[in-house]
Design an enzyme around this catalytic site. Structure first.
Site, PDB file in Angstrom:
ATOM      1  N   SER A 215       0.856  -1.188   0.000  1.00  0.00           N
ATOM      2  CA  SER A 215       0.000   0.000   0.000  1.00  0.00           C
ATOM      3  C   SER A 215       0.893   1.239   0.000  1.00  0.00           C
ATOM      4  O   SER A 215       1.699   1.410  -0.908  1.00  0.00           O
ATOM      5  CB  SER A 215      -0.947  -0.036   1.205  1.00  0.00           C
ATOM      6  OG  SER A 215      -1.846   1.055   1.174  1.00  0.00           O
ATOM      7  N   HIS A 243      -2.678  -1.285  -3.182  1.00  0.00           N
ATOM      8  CA  HIS A 243      -3.818  -0.398  -2.984  1.00  0.00           C
ATOM      9  C   HIS A 243      -3.639   0.832  -3.876  1.00  0.00           C
ATOM     10  O   HIS A 243      -2.781   1.678  -3.614  1.00  0.00           O
ATOM     11  CB  HIS A 243      -3.914   0.049  -1.524  1.00  0.00           C
ATOM     12  CG  HIS A 243      -4.161  -1.062  -0.572  1.00  0.00           C
ATOM     13  ND1 HIS A 243      -3.961  -0.935   0.784  1.00  0.00           N
ATOM     14  CD2 HIS A 243      -4.605  -2.335  -0.754  1.00  0.00           C
ATOM     15  CE1 HIS A 243      -4.274  -2.078   1.386  1.00  0.00           C
ATOM     16  NE2 HIS A 243      -4.665  -2.938   0.460  1.00  0.00           N
ATOM     17  N   ASP A 339      -4.251  -5.066   6.030  1.00  0.00           N
ATOM     18  CA  ASP A 339      -4.607  -5.928   4.914  1.00  0.00           C
ATOM     19  C   ASP A 339      -3.457  -6.899   4.634  1.00  0.00           C
ATOM     20  O   ASP A 339      -2.292  -6.521   4.616  1.00  0.00           O
ATOM     21  CB  ASP A 339      -4.885  -5.066   3.678  1.00  0.00           C
ATOM     22  CG  ASP A 339      -5.557  -5.833   2.560  1.00  0.00           C
ATOM     23  OD1 ASP A 339      -6.158  -6.893   2.840  1.00  0.00           O
ATOM     24  OD2 ASP A 339      -5.497  -5.359   1.402  1.00  0.00           O
TER      25      ASP A 339
END
Length: 399
Positions: A215, A243, A339
């Site tokens: 991310s 992401h 995540d």
């Protein structure tokens, strides 16, 4: 010229004082919107609200911000031109580039990352769409808090675990699926204590696929990593979830192809997964893996956000287990949130292995920190050691 300035901070600023944010955007609507959001947060304040990049460069010494939210398209001096000038005057300034979702702006955002910007954030096409505005608000505040907080802690020399932990906030107006708590707590794990993390042995099964989740800070980390693992890519498929919104993932795939000198593209629904290729989850879609006629194929999912992200890492990790069982090696790179941790747990339970990037080399040690603290990692390594380790593991080393 439209300029609003807050008082300069005292020299004795500590990590507990509000983060000072400089907003630089030629839109008075955007400046007002972001200013209201920031002033409503207990741990940040608007240091200045400026119309152009030239204003930002000229006012920087007086304003002394911790974080700058920098628009790309502005009169007099645009964001990409102002970026190096700002960093030349204040090397530790956290700059978050803000742009609309066009290919040109996405390409400029990637250039900004290479020039020293800490991160980017896509601006909604219209602030009149409540859900788009709520997502923008949530993501922006999280980036300011996580990126600015890390630099503030580094400057004061205080360990993350010593910071106070005010109550968790939830943006009341956010859609239910997007109501991720906005944590004001600093990361609980310090660099010094990472040696004490419980690490498990690598799984007994030789890996047959490489999965990567990332991310914040991920694009730079991914490009460095894929450049180091050519032997792995040549022999095995590599699937990545970063992401990132649409258009941005298209350009990231192009950058990964140049960095690795191997084929890389956004995954296509129903596409067969083959060795020698890098598959990137497209922005706005979850990328899963399924078996079709006994062979692994890409399955794109337009379902709701998972872990408040879309694409999310966990759907990729968990779906791969049905295809490769224990033959999975997963890597969790820099990023906010957690995540990849739940999916990593399932991979380990199936006999696979997980590696996390260490805190010192991460832009934000959220995702890799969650995996490491969950006790699922066989190794927690600096970014520059992950590639060589992967080459050895895919060549038969199980240590």
């Amino acid at each position: 010229m439209s300029v609003a300035l807050a008082g300069s901070p005292a020299a004795s600023s500590t990590q507990y004082e509000p983060l000072r944010v400089m907003i630089v955007d030629d839109s008075v609507v955007i400046r007002g919107l972001i200013s209201r959001w920031i002033e409503a947060e207990p741990d940040m304040t608007v240091a200045a609200s400026l119309r152009t990049g030239l204003d930002a460069v000229n006012q920087l010494d007086r304003v002394r911000p911790d974080v700058a939210v920098l628009d790309i398209e502005m009169p007099e001096l645009d964001g990409i031109s102002a970026l190096p000038k700002l960093l030349a005057k204040k090397r530790d300034l956290i700059i978050i580039m803000a742009s609309t979702l066009t290919r040109r702006n996405a390409e400029i955002s990637f250039k900004a990352l290479s020039l020293g910007a800490a991160d980017y954030i896509p601006k909604p096409e219209s602030t009149r769409e409540p859900q788009a505005a709520d997502i923008f608000k949530h993501d922006l505040l999280q980036k300011i808090r996580n990126l600015g907080g890390k630099v503030r802690r580094r400057a004061t020399g205080l360990a993350p675990a010593t910071a106070p932990t005010p109550a968790t906030l939830v943006p009341a107006a956010a859609p239910a699926a997007l109501r991720e708590p906005i944590s004001h707590a600093a990361p609980a794990q310090t660099v010094a204590s990472q040696a004490a993390l419980v690490k498990r042995s690598f799984g007994p099964t030789a890996p047959r696929v490489l999965l990567i989740g990332s991310s914040t800070g991920g694009p730079q980390a991914l490009m460095a990593l894929v450049a180091d693992i050519g032997p792995v890519i040549d022999r095995y498929p590599v699937l990545i979830t970063q992401h990132m919104p649409p258009t941005f993932t298209t350009i990231l795939a192009e950058h990964l192809m140049r960095a690795s000198r191997r084929p890389a593209h956004e995954g296509v629904d129903g596409e067969a997964i083959k060795p020698g290729r890098i598959y990137l989850a497209p922005g706005g879609r979850h990328m899963r893996v399924v078996k079709q006629g006994g062979n692994p194929v890409i399955a794109l999912d337009d379902g709701p956000p998972v872990n408040f992200c879309k694409p999310a890492v966990d759907p990729l990790f968990t779906s791969a287990i049905d295809v490769w069982q224990g033959g999975i090696l997963a890597v969790v790179l820099t990023g906010m949130g957690s995540d990849g941790m739940r999916g990593g747990k399932e991979i380990v339970a199936a006999g696979g292995s997980v590696i996390a990037q260490d805190e010192a080399s991460s832009v934000v040690w959220g995702m890799p920190g969650a995996a490491a603290n969950a006790g699922i990692c066989a190794a927690v390594l600096p970014l520059n050691q992950i590639g060589p380790k992967l080459n050895r593991l895919f060549s038969g080393d199980r240590s």
